[in-house]
Design a protein around this motif. Structure first.
Motif, PDB file in Angstrom:
ATOM      1  N   LYS A  80     -16.049  12.061  -2.596  1.00 48.56           N
ATOM      2  CA  LYS A  80     -15.760  12.194  -3.973  1.00 48.56           C
ATOM      3  C   LYS A  80     -16.478  11.206  -4.745  1.00 48.56           C
ATOM      4  CE  LYS A  80     -13.065  15.940  -3.677  1.00 48.56           C
ATOM      5  NZ  LYS A  80     -13.406  17.165  -4.355  1.00 48.56           N
ATOM      6  N   GLY A  81     -16.695   9.924  -4.443  1.00 49.28           N
ATOM      7  CA  GLY A  81     -17.399   8.814  -5.202  1.00 49.28           C
ATOM      8  C   GLY A  81     -16.488   8.430  -6.105  1.00 49.28           C
ATOM      9  N   VAL A  82     -15.169   8.456  -5.710  1.00 48.35           N
ATOM     10  CA  VAL A  82     -14.127   7.695  -6.801  1.00 48.35           C
ATOM     11  C   VAL A  82     -13.790   6.314  -6.431  1.00 48.35           C
ATOM     12  CG1 VAL A  82     -11.794   7.786  -7.310  1.00 48.35           C
ATOM     13  CG2 VAL A  82     -12.742   9.974  -6.909  1.00 48.35           C
ATOM     14  N   GLU A  83     -13.916   5.268  -7.326  1.00 48.77           N
ATOM     15  CA  GLU A  83     -13.835   4.063  -7.241  1.00 48.77           C
ATOM     16  C   GLU A  83     -12.273   3.808  -7.542  1.00 48.77           C
ATOM     17  OE1 GLU A  83     -16.306   1.989 -10.018  1.00 48.77           O
ATOM     18  OE2 GLU A  83     -18.114   2.733  -9.248  1.00 48.77           O
ATOM     19  N   TYR A  84     -11.737   2.907  -6.673  1.00 46.14           N
ATOM     20  CA  TYR A  84     -10.581   2.627  -6.489  1.00 46.14           C
ATOM     21  C   TYR A  84     -10.131   0.969  -6.198  1.00 46.14           C
ATOM     22  CZ  TYR A  84     -10.867   2.926  -1.350  1.00 46.14           C
ATOM     23  OH  TYR A  84     -11.179   2.886  -0.396  1.00 46.14           O
ATOM     24  N   LYS A  85      -8.905   0.516  -6.776  1.00 48.65           N
ATOM     25  CA  LYS A  85      -8.537  -0.705  -6.131  1.00 48.65           C
ATOM     26  C   LYS A  85      -7.682  -0.623  -5.050  1.00 48.65           C
ATOM     27  CE  LYS A  85      -5.497  -4.733  -7.829  1.00 48.65           C
ATOM     28  NZ  LYS A  85      -4.760  -5.059  -8.881  1.00 48.65           N
ATOM     29  N   TYR A  86      -7.823  -1.340  -3.890  1.00 47.36           N
ATOM     30  CA  TYR A  86      -7.328  -1.257  -2.771  1.00 47.36           C
ATOM     31  C   TYR A  86      -6.280  -2.288  -2.631  1.00 47.36           C
ATOM     32  CZ  TYR A  86      -5.705  -1.464   2.203  1.00 47.36           C
ATOM     33  OH  TYR A  86      -5.100  -1.695   3.339  1.00 47.36           O
ATOM     34  N   VAL A  87      -4.744  -2.138  -2.327  1.00 48.68           N
ATOM     35  CA  VAL A  87      -3.705  -3.097  -2.189  1.00 48.68           C
ATOM     36  C   VAL A  87      -3.122  -2.847  -0.902  1.00 48.68           C
ATOM     37  CG1 VAL A  87      -1.662  -4.079  -3.136  1.00 48.68           C
ATOM     38  CG2 VAL A  87      -3.340  -3.111  -4.631  1.00 48.68           C
ATOM     39  N   GLU A  88      -3.298  -4.125  -0.229  1.00 48.17           N
ATOM     40  CA  GLU A  88      -2.929  -4.038   1.154  1.00 48.17           C
ATOM     41  C   GLU A  88      -1.247  -4.498   1.175  1.00 48.17           C
ATOM     42  OE1 GLU A  88      -3.104  -4.510   5.684  1.00 48.17           O
ATOM     43  OE2 GLU A  88      -4.248  -3.536   3.929  1.00 48.17           O
ATOM     44  N   ASP A  89      -0.644  -3.437   2.150  1.00 48.75           N
ATOM     45  CA  ASP A  89       0.827  -3.818   2.138  1.00 48.75           C
ATOM     46  C   ASP A  89       1.230  -4.373   3.832  1.00 48.75           C
ATOM     47  OD1 ASP A  89       3.839  -3.228   1.674  1.00 48.75           O
ATOM     48  OD2 ASP A  89       2.874  -2.749  -0.095  1.00 48.75           O
ATOM     49  N   ASN A  90       2.422  -4.663   4.084  1.00 41.33           N
ATOM     50  CA  ASN A  90       2.874  -5.002   5.311  1.00 41.33           C
ATOM     51  C   ASN A  90       3.832  -4.197   5.922  1.00 41.33           C
ATOM     52  OD1 ASN A  90       3.899  -6.445   7.223  1.00 41.33           O
ATOM     53  ND2 ASN A  90       3.452  -8.421   6.447  1.00 41.33           N
ATOM     54  N   LEU A  91       3.772  -3.543   6.975  1.00 45.18           N
ATOM     55  CA  LEU A  91       4.706  -2.526   7.572  1.00 45.18           C
ATOM     56  C   LEU A  91       6.036  -3.115   7.836  1.00 45.18           C
ATOM     57  CD1 LEU A  91       2.514  -0.840  10.118  1.00 45.18           C
ATOM     58  CD2 LEU A  91       3.707   0.220   8.168  1.00 45.18           C
ATOM     59  N   ASN A  92       5.917  -4.574   8.059  1.00 41.37           N
ATOM     60  CA  ASN A  92       7.134  -5.179   8.447  1.00 41.37           C
ATOM     61  C   ASN A  92       7.858  -5.974   7.272  1.00 41.37           C
ATOM     62  OD1 ASN A  92       7.328  -4.392  11.012  1.00 41.37           O
ATOM     63  ND2 ASN A  92       5.604  -5.717  11.518  1.00 41.37           N
ATOM     64  N   ASN A  93       7.016  -5.995   6.087  1.00 42.52           N
ATOM     65  CA  ASN A  93       7.667  -6.607   4.982  1.00 42.52           C
ATOM     66  C   ASN A  93       7.068  -5.820   3.732  1.00 42.52           C
ATOM     67  OD1 ASN A  93       8.908  -8.601   3.265  1.00 42.52           O
ATOM     68  ND2 ASN A  93       7.350 -10.043   3.492  1.00 42.52           N
ATOM     69  N   LYS A  94       7.902  -4.670   3.565  1.00 40.42           N
ATOM     70  CA  LYS A  94       6.997  -3.918   2.449  1.00 40.42           C
ATOM     71  C   LYS A  94       7.149  -4.403   0.983  1.00 40.42           C
ATOM     72  CE  LYS A  94       8.255  -0.027   5.549  1.00 40.42           C
ATOM     73  NZ  LYS A  94       9.294   0.905   5.795  1.00 40.42           N
ATOM     74  N   SER A  95       6.156  -4.434   0.239  1.00 38.26           N
ATOM     75  CA  SER A  95       5.992  -4.850  -0.874  1.00 38.26           C
ATOM     76  C   SER A  95       7.146  -4.389  -2.106  1.00 38.26           C
ATOM     77  CB  SER A  95       4.685  -4.939  -1.384  1.00 38.26           C
ATOM     78  OG  SER A  95       4.342  -3.628  -1.755  1.00 38.26           O
ATOM     79  N   ASP A  96       7.255  -4.880  -2.903  1.00 40.34           N
ATOM     80  CA  ASP A  96       8.160  -4.152  -4.182  1.00 40.34           C
ATOM     81  C   ASP A  96       7.172  -3.113  -4.939  1.00 40.34           C
ATOM     82  OD1 ASP A  96      10.087  -6.167  -3.866  1.00 40.34           O
ATOM     83  OD2 ASP A  96       9.235  -7.507  -5.509  1.00 40.34           O
ATOM     84  N   LEU A  97       6.002  -3.248  -4.791  1.00 42.59           N
ATOM     85  CA  LEU A  97       5.272  -2.294  -5.446  1.00 42.59           C
ATOM     86  C   LEU A  97       5.232  -0.861  -4.683  1.00 42.59           C
ATOM     87  CD1 LEU A  97       3.132  -2.372  -7.785  1.00 42.59           C
ATOM     88  CD2 LEU A  97       1.207  -2.515  -6.079  1.00 42.59           C
ATOM     89  N   LEU A  98       5.102  -1.085  -3.290  1.00 39.31           N
ATOM     90  CA  LEU A  98       5.216   0.108  -2.525  1.00 39.31           C
ATOM     91  C   LEU A  98       6.785   0.704  -2.768  1.00 39.31           C
ATOM     92  CD1 LEU A  98       4.647   2.093  -0.095  1.00 39.31           C
ATOM     93  CD2 LEU A  98       5.480   0.240   1.491  1.00 39.31           C
ATOM     94  N   LEU A  99       7.894  -0.052  -2.680  1.00 47.24           N
ATOM     95  CA  LEU A  99       9.165   0.335  -3.067  1.00 47.24           C
ATOM     96  C   LEU A  99       9.183   1.115  -4.304  1.00 47.24           C
ATOM     97  CD1 LEU A  99      11.200  -2.485  -1.272  1.00 47.24           C
ATOM     98  CD2 LEU A  99      10.464  -0.318  -0.422  1.00 47.24           C
TER      99      LEU A  99
END
Length: 220
Positions: free
Chosen positions: A29-48
């Protein structure tokens, strides 16, 4: 294209086939985005915060509105950015695309996971047989170069999981003898510039699958 007024953030884990789905769609689609890496074993507050129900990636956040589950995200992307559609325009064909994408998650993804992680050889063999039967349905459904016709579509993006599992596990899912159409599809699909660009290296894929296995094995 995403305008400067739009904020698009993607939460994910490198090596995740589900993340790959979303990245391929955004790139198409040509959509620009910011990528944020998370952690499967230590899930971030942002993900929660953005996915408190399932606590899983990927999560697409568009103007502070979160969308989770990769197939749901794909539909949202297609509905929001209309150019280069990945779903058919005709209602019946759209319904079929949803059906086969759900089929892939229900009948291919689960036995594929088991084929990678199970230790018990009998259970592993059973999972392999289930996957083989599911792939026969997909072989019969594939009528053109891609499931979407001559261009990559919704079902193709959903199916990215299957050849990735083959790559990581060393499983011979696609052979030109058993599944000639799927074998050709997998070659064409993975050699597509956008797909090739968004598939992580094998070591990152393997690391994701190992972390995923550890996460699944850890009591919650």
């Amino acid at each position: 294209m995403a305008t400067s007024e739009e904020e698009v953030t993607l939460l994910g884990v490198v090596g995740s086939p589900f993340l790959c789905r979303v990245q391929i769609a955004l790139k198409l689609k040509g959509v620009e985005y910011k990528y944020v890496e998370d952690n499967l074993n230590n899930k971030s507050d942002l993900l929660l915060k953005y996915n408190p129900v399932y606590k899983k990636v990927p999560v697409l956040v568009h103007n502070e509105k979160p969308i989770s589950e990769s197939l749901v995200i794909l539909e949202y992307i297609d509905d929001t950015w209309k150019h280069n559609p990945i779903l058919p325009a005709q209602p019946y064909q759209r319904a079929l695309a949803r059906f086969w994408s759900n089929f892939i998650d229900d009948k291919c993804v689960a036995p594929a996971w088991k084929s990678v992680f199970l230790v018990d050889e009998k259970e592993k063999e059973k999972a392999g047989e289930e996957l083989f039967e599911a792939l026969k349905f997909l072989e019969n459904e594939l009528k053109d170069k891609y499931f979407g016709g001559e261009e990559i579509g919704f079902v193709d993006i959903a199916a990215v999981f299957i050849p990735i599992v083959q790559e990581v596990a060393g499983l011979q899912l696609f052979t030109s003898e058993k599944f000639p159409k799927l074998f050709k599809w997998s070659q064409d699909f993975h050699n597509h510039p956008i797909v090739e660009e968004n598939l992580p290296p094998k070591d990152q894929l393997f690391a994701y699958f190992q972390a995923r296995a550890q996460s699944l094995a850890t009591p919650k």
